[in-house]
Design an enzyme around this catalytic site. Structure first.
Site, PDB file in Angstrom:
ATOM      1  CE  LYS A   1      -3.722  -0.566   2.458  1.00  0.00           C
ATOM      2  NZ  LYS A   1      -4.342  -0.822   3.777  1.00  0.00           N
TER       3      LYS A   1
ATOM      4  NE  ARG B   1      -5.232   3.440   3.871  1.00  0.00           N
ATOM      5  CZ  ARG B   1      -5.239   3.661   2.561  1.00  0.00           C
ATOM      6  NH1 ARG B   1      -4.614   4.728   2.071  1.00  0.00           N
ATOM      7  NH2 ARG B   1      -5.847   2.832   1.750  1.00  0.00           N
TER       8      ARG B   1
ATOM      9  N   GLY C   1      -8.459  -7.061   4.178  1.00  0.00           N
ATOM     10  CA  GLY C   1      -9.271  -7.013   5.389  1.00  0.00           C
ATOM     11  C   GLY C   1      -8.688  -7.753   6.581  1.00  0.00           C
TER      12      GLY C   1
ATOM     13  CG  MET D   1      -3.084  -7.339   9.198  1.00  0.00           C
ATOM     14  SD  MET D   1      -1.368  -7.119   8.969  1.00  0.00           S
ATOM     15  CE  MET D   1      -1.379  -6.339   7.407  1.00  0.00           C
TER      16      MET D   1
ATOM     17  NE  ARG E   1      -5.232  -4.649  -3.852  1.00  0.00           N
ATOM     18  CZ  ARG E   1      -5.877  -4.807  -2.724  1.00  0.00           C
ATOM     19  NH1 ARG E   1      -5.224  -4.877  -1.590  1.00  0.00           N
ATOM     20  NH2 ARG E   1      -7.179  -4.880  -2.704  1.00  0.00           N
TER      21      ARG E   1
ATOM     22  CG  HIS F   1     -14.226 -10.329   3.453  1.00  0.00           C
ATOM     23  ND1 HIS F   1     -14.565 -11.627   3.782  1.00  0.00           N
ATOM     24  CD2 HIS F   1     -12.962 -10.155   3.887  1.00  0.00           C
ATOM     25  CE1 HIS F   1     -13.546 -12.190   4.405  1.00  0.00           C
ATOM     26  NE2 HIS F   1     -12.555 -11.320   4.487  1.00  0.00           N
TER      27      HIS F   1
ATOM     28  CB  SER G   1      12.971 -42.091 -13.834  1.00  0.00           C
ATOM     29  OG  SER G   1      11.763 -41.417 -13.594  1.00  0.00           O
TER      30      SER G   1
ATOM     31  CB  CYS H   1       8.325 -40.819 -12.886  1.00  0.00           C
ATOM     32  SG  CYS H   1       9.111 -42.037 -11.821  1.00  0.00           S
TER      33      CYS H   1
ATOM     34  CE1 TYR I   1      10.808 -38.460 -17.716  1.00  0.00           C
ATOM     35  CE2 TYR I   1      12.930 -38.587 -18.827  1.00  0.00           C
ATOM     36  CZ  TYR I   1      11.950 -39.170 -18.033  1.00  0.00           C
ATOM     37  OH  TYR I   1      12.114 -40.431 -17.552  1.00  0.00           O
TER      38      TYR I   1
HETATM   39  P1  ADP Z   1      -7.734  -2.225   3.707  1.00  0.00           P
HETATM   40  O1  ADP Z   1      -6.347  -2.634   3.539  1.00  0.00           O
HETATM   41  O2  ADP Z   1      -8.545  -3.109   4.563  1.00  0.00           O
HETATM   42  O3  ADP Z   1      -8.390  -1.876   2.398  1.00  0.00           O
HETATM   43  P2  ADP Z   1      -7.297   0.578   4.047  1.00  0.00           P
HETATM   44  O4  ADP Z   1      -6.127   1.026   4.839  1.00  0.00           O
HETATM   45  O5  ADP Z   1      -7.168   0.634   2.590  1.00  0.00           O
HETATM   46  O6  ADP Z   1      -7.685  -0.870   4.530  1.00  0.00           O
HETATM   47  O7  ADP Z   1      -8.486   1.492   4.535  1.00  0.00           O
HETATM   48  C1  ADP Z   1      -9.798   1.107   4.720  1.00  0.00           C
HETATM   49  C2  ADP Z   1     -10.728   2.053   4.000  1.00  0.00           C
HETATM   50  O8  ADP Z   1     -10.548   3.391   4.425  1.00  0.00           O
HETATM   51  C3  ADP Z   1     -10.500   2.053   2.518  1.00  0.00           C
HETATM   52  O9  ADP Z   1     -11.739   2.127   1.866  1.00  0.00           O
HETATM   53  C4  ADP Z   1      -9.718   3.308   2.289  1.00  0.00           C
HETATM   54  O10 ADP Z   1      -9.903   3.803   0.995  1.00  0.00           O
HETATM   55  C5  ADP Z   1     -10.276   4.229   3.335  1.00  0.00           C
HETATM   56  N1  ADP Z   1      -9.299   5.233   3.743  1.00  0.00           N
HETATM   57  C6  ADP Z   1      -8.060   4.973   4.197  1.00  0.00           C
HETATM   58  N2  ADP Z   1      -7.393   6.118   4.435  1.00  0.00           N
HETATM   59  C7  ADP Z   1      -8.227   7.134   4.123  1.00  0.00           C
HETATM   60  C8  ADP Z   1      -8.105   8.549   4.130  1.00  0.00           C
HETATM   61  N3  ADP Z   1      -6.988   9.139   4.515  1.00  0.00           N
HETATM   62  N4  ADP Z   1      -9.153   9.270   3.741  1.00  0.00           N
HETATM   63  C9  ADP Z   1     -10.309   8.644   3.348  1.00  0.00           C
HETATM   64  N5  ADP Z   1     -10.490   7.320   3.319  1.00  0.00           N
HETATM   65  C10 ADP Z   1      -9.452   6.556   3.692  1.00  0.00           C
HETATM   66 MG    MG Z   2      -7.700  -0.755   1.095  1.00  0.00          MG
END
Ligand code: ADP
Ligand code: MG
Ligand code: MG
Length: 877
Positions: free
Chosen positions: A22, A91, A100, A102, A333, A449, A761, A829, A849
């Site tokens: 991220k 984050r 989802g 962490m 990503r 999810h 083999s 094999c 092979y």
């Molecule tokens: P995950 O890895 O579970 O997607 P994120 O860190 O991406 O968690 O964040 C969860 C949600 O919060 C995502 O929808 C993300 O876009 C939103 N979010 C994260 N940071 C901000 C921010 N600075 N402003 C607005 N929304 C945010």
């Molecule tokens: Mg996210």
């Protein structure tokens, strides 16, 4: 001094190890000039230090403070400033995406004062400010303070009283904040922390800790992500999608992750924040509708998506938020996709000139190809369709409906097929999702999810089947027309079309299998597979052969692209009515009786081999002389004992019983089998070799290779070889004579053995058993799951070749065998011949092979191509 914090302007996408996926991609987007809210990333090194030592590294707090100061001056306000607060999100973000798994906390910096400042700055929008504040307490309470999230959910539900969250007004939300603060006090004995910097500090540590949350550990094990990477933490200035209807939040893919089709693909939710889209709290709208709501942002989004695709040269997924008409990018990503999409996208990108065909081959995997070979539902079968949801992850799954993760696990452990049915899944359902054959939800879109996780696991999933009323409490769901499905009732779900059927629907072959069987490519997916397979075949150095024992298997293997048979087992040729002859062989009391039994077997064996040579049309056929202990062909000792004790027992029954008792072994795997059998029972191997020679004479072009199993010493091989060579010479047939290397001693004395063997083999099933000293039949069921849990190995060494141990034996044998006999032909094999990682190993160690079961041949071909291409590009797996 170590640097633990990187501003977004300092990072880039190659720093995933340090900044997590991220953080690295936020930096990349920032540097591309895309609208990313400013922020900075705390490295995963800091996390690893914290997890190991229990304290953050020296200097980290200072460095964070400096970056926060810089962020504050850039934004012109301070974190939580009472009259105009800067708010941030904290984050998680590890090297590999763990959707989802962490934690993330939004709206850090709000407290009883700054909430008013936020409202004022938003033009007196009290509702927005209180909504943000209640979200903070809710997320912080759950994530940082460890309070059961249901406590907050229940309070929210009670207040909503069936309305939508957007129907709550400012007063109600303010009231909810008080309730939430009460919950915090009750559960922790302390007040919700009002100091913004303290909030941030605690949130950072909570994100660190979330690396070791049970669900994250489980997910990593499932996805084979190393346990010691740690997570980076991103601190990002908040932007707000919950200010009103001119704001909102969404997720999107730059093309369809289900099919690979180009075009807009995503979900949007007005007046919402963060995870609302994926959490399925309200029904999202298709992204196309954003054009009508906010054309300016929509157009900008499309342009950005194109920029990202051209930059990453791949499908990207993104998270974005619109704050009062201004678009912000919050994440991107290279996106997960289905197996079908992977093939289609790879070839589309070639056509667009973004990547080469070499790269396209490295963009798909053998596991994905294997998924495409799964069966699908029989279109002609009668089906009772009860609902239609979204086709979130393809395939056909049949099983008993279950309504909780725990129940899914319980029934699956008993060997039952289950379909996990939920209103929507959350990370706590992971164990059940793993256990289930398929997943069905009634809420949430293709980015929910359930959908994301199922696609990642290659598991069939239908999501958002809104016609279904799911009652977890009653363990039922109700479909239109009053159909009620209770726990245990069988349903069938089609992840390719999104349909849900009552009862069991029969399944048929996939189009990709039909293509391998010889059908002309007639859709985009099959055309993509065809192109990639051709290129992989052209690139690979490894040959691919089949393990095939019957003419049918041999013919299929050939259609699937096998260049020969690497293992034709002969033991099944002694079953059925031929058991009788094996019994005669065992019971023979003199040479004449024994030879009579062998003479009776020979024409039957000859016919077996003739058919296989015919099926292989001149390609080499490696025939392994009989391997298992003879008692495997005799009647069961218990049955025989019972029978021998009755009136109608014959003389033969009694003789058989004593023979079975005589041949009984404590460890048959290590007993009288393989080459030992050939040396102890005169004429047995000779009969087989004669049959091979006679069959070869009958089929023009036949290319037999004779393989001796279980050799541990060159003397064993020499004895058998001399006899076989004599028979071949007499018949005027040419055939290589070689040996399996499947006993550690054979690997370690490969130099000597190569003097007598024209090929090796590697029999890696036995080699693995004997190298580890465990018998597969016993250990897989009894304690392998403990070993996997304990992390003694990440994957069973029977599934994927143990490079360190078994692999080392192979390396020694390859090196010393070739030194003794240059040009020694080398293959494998065991079942490993069709396992992607093992194929790469075979390529690296220089085998000629791999041989695997017919259905794995396309996988082996593809992986052999990828292995060859990976030599020029080291970052493909
Ligand atoms: P995950 O890895 O579970 O997607 P994120 O860190 O991406 O968690 O964040 C969860 C949600 O919060 C995502 O929808 C993300 O876009 C939103 N979010 C994260 N940071 C901000 C921010 N600075 N402003 C607005 N929304 C945010
Ligand atoms: Mg996210
Ligand atoms: Mg073996």
């Amino acid at each position: 001094m170590a640097k633990y914090v990187y501003d977004f302007t300092e990072g880039n996408r190659n720093l995933k190890d340090l900044l997590g996926g991220k953080g690295a991609n936020l930096a990349e987007m920032t540097n591309l000039g895309l609208p990313v809210p400013p922020g900075f990333t705390i490295t995963s090194d800091a996390c690893r230090h914290y997890l190991a030592e229990g304290v953050v590294p020296d200097g980290l707090e200072q460095e964070v403070a400096e970056h926060l100061d810089a962020l504050e001056s850039q934004m012109g306000r301070t974190l939580g400033q009472a009259d105009d607060p800067l708010l941030v999100s904290v984050r998680s973000g590890a090297k590999f995406s763990m959707p989802g798994m962490m934690e993330t906390v939004l709206n850090i910096g709000l407290n009883d004062e700054s909430v008013h400042g936020l409202a004022k700055q938003a033009g007196g929008n009290d509702r927005f400010a209180w909504d943000s504040y209640r979200r903070l307490i809710q997320m912080f309470g759950k994530t940082v303070l460890g309070i059961d999230g249901d406590r907050f959910e229940e309070a929210l539900e009670a207040l909503k009283d069936r309305r939508q969250d957007t129907d709550l007004d400012a007063n109600e939300l303010q009231q909810l904040v008080e309730t939430f603060k009460g919950i915090v006090r009750e559960e922790t004995g302390k007040d919700f922390p009002a100091d913004p910097r303290e909030q941030m500090r605690l949130a950072v540590m909570a994100v660190f800790d979330s690396w070791n949350a049970p669900r994250a550990i489980l997910y990593r094990r499932q996805e084979r992500i190393p346990a010691d990477l740690g997570t980076a933490v991103n601190i990002v200035a908040m932007v707000f999608g919950n200010v009103g209807n001119d704001s909102g939040t969404g997720v999107a893919f730059t093309r369809d992750p289900g099919t690979g089709r180009q075009g807009l693909y995503g979900d949007y939710l007005q007046n919402a924040q963060g995870e609302d889209v994926v959490a399925g709290i309200r029904n999202t709208i298709p992204l196309e509708e954003l054009e009508r709501i906010d054309k300016h942002s929509y157009d900008e989004l499309l342009t950005i998506m194109e920029t990202l695709e051209n930059h990453y040269k791949d499908l990207c997924d993104i998270e974005f938020t619109i704050e009062r008409g201004k678009l912000w990018m919050l994440q991107t990503r290279v996106g997960k996709r289905t197996a079908a999409a992977a093939f289609c996208i790879a070839t589309q990108l070639v056509d667009q000139g973004l990547i080469t065909l070499d790269e396209a081959v490295t963009r798909v995997t053998g596991d994905q190809l294997a998924q495409l070979m799964f069966p699908r539902f029989d279109a002609a079968a009668e089906k009772k369709k009860i609902a239609k949801g979204m086709n979130a992850s393809p395939g056909a799954a049949v099983g008993k409906a279950v309504f909780s993760s725990a129940r899914a696990v319980e029934l699956a452990e008993r060997g039952e097929d289950v379909i996990l049915v939920r209103r929507e899944t959350n990370p706590d359902d992971l164990a059940g999702m793993i256990a289930a054959r398929g997943i069905l939800t009634s809420r949430g879109g293709k980015t929910s999810h359930a959908a994301v996780v199922a696609r990642g696991m290659g598991k069939t999933c239908v999501c958002g089947a809104e016609e279904l009323e799911v009652s977890t409490a009653e363990r039922t769901f109700t479909a239109p027309g009053g159909v009620v499905v209770s726990e245990g009732d069988v349903i069938s779900i089609d992840g390719t079309s999104g349909q849900v059927f009552l009862g069991e629907v029969p399944v048929v072959d996939s189009a990709v299998v039909e293509y391998f069987e010889g059908a002309a490519p007639d859709d985009d997916l099959v055309r993509a597979v065809d192109r990639i397979m051709r290129h992989a075949d052209a690139a690979r150095r490894l040959g691919v052969r089949a393990n095939a024992d019957t003419p049918d298997d041999a013919a299929r293997a050939r259609r699937f692209g096998a260049q020969g048979i690497g293992l034709c087992r002969t033991e099944h040729m002694f079953l059925g009515e031929r058991r009788q002859l094996v019994e005669d062989l065992v019971l023979a009391t003199d040479d004449a009786e024994r030879q009579a039994a062998l003479d009776a077997l020979e024409p039957l064996q000859k016919a077996d081999f003739t058919q296989i040579f015919e099926a292989m049309g001149g390609d080499p056929v490696t025939i392994r002389l009989i391997d298992p202990p003879l008692h495997e062909f005799l009647p069961d000792i218990v049955e025989l004992s019972v029978k021998a004790a009755t009136e109608e027992a014959t003389e033969k029954d009694r003789k058989l019983l004593s023979a079975v008792k005589r041949l009984h072994e404590q460890n048959p795997m290590l007993g009288l089998r393989g080459v030992r059998l050939g040396l102890v029972i005169p004429g047995l191997f000779a009969m087989q070799v004669r049959a091979i020679a006679q069959a070869a004479k009958e089929v023009p072009g036949a290319t037999p290779e004779i393989m001796i199993p279980l050799v541990a010493a060159v003397q064993e091989l020499e004895a058998v070889r001399d006899e076989a060579a004599g028979i071949l010479a007499e018949a005027g047939v040419e055939a290589l004579i070689g040996t399996m290397i499947e006993v550690p001693r054979a690997a370690l004395t490969a130099g000597q053995i190569a003097e007598a063997a024209e090929f090796f083999s590697f029999g890696t099933n036995d080699l693995t058993q004997m190298a580890w000293g465990f018998s597969r039949d016993d250990v897989e069921a009894s304690f392998f799951s403990n070993y996997l849990d304990l992390g003694i190995f990440g994957v069973s060494p029977f599934e994927s070749l143990d490079r360190e141990g078994v692999g080392r034996l192979i390396e020694i044998a390859v090196r010393e065998g070739r030194a003794a006999r240059p040009g020694l032909h080398l293959g494998i094999c065991g079942e490993h011949g069709g396992d992607p990682d093992s194929v790469h190993f075979c390529h690296e160690v220089g085998l000629d092979y791999v041989s695997c079961s017919p259905f794995r041949i396309p996988v082996a071909r593809l992986e052999a191509g990828r292995a060859a291409l990976a030599e020029t590009d080291s970052d493909t797996r």
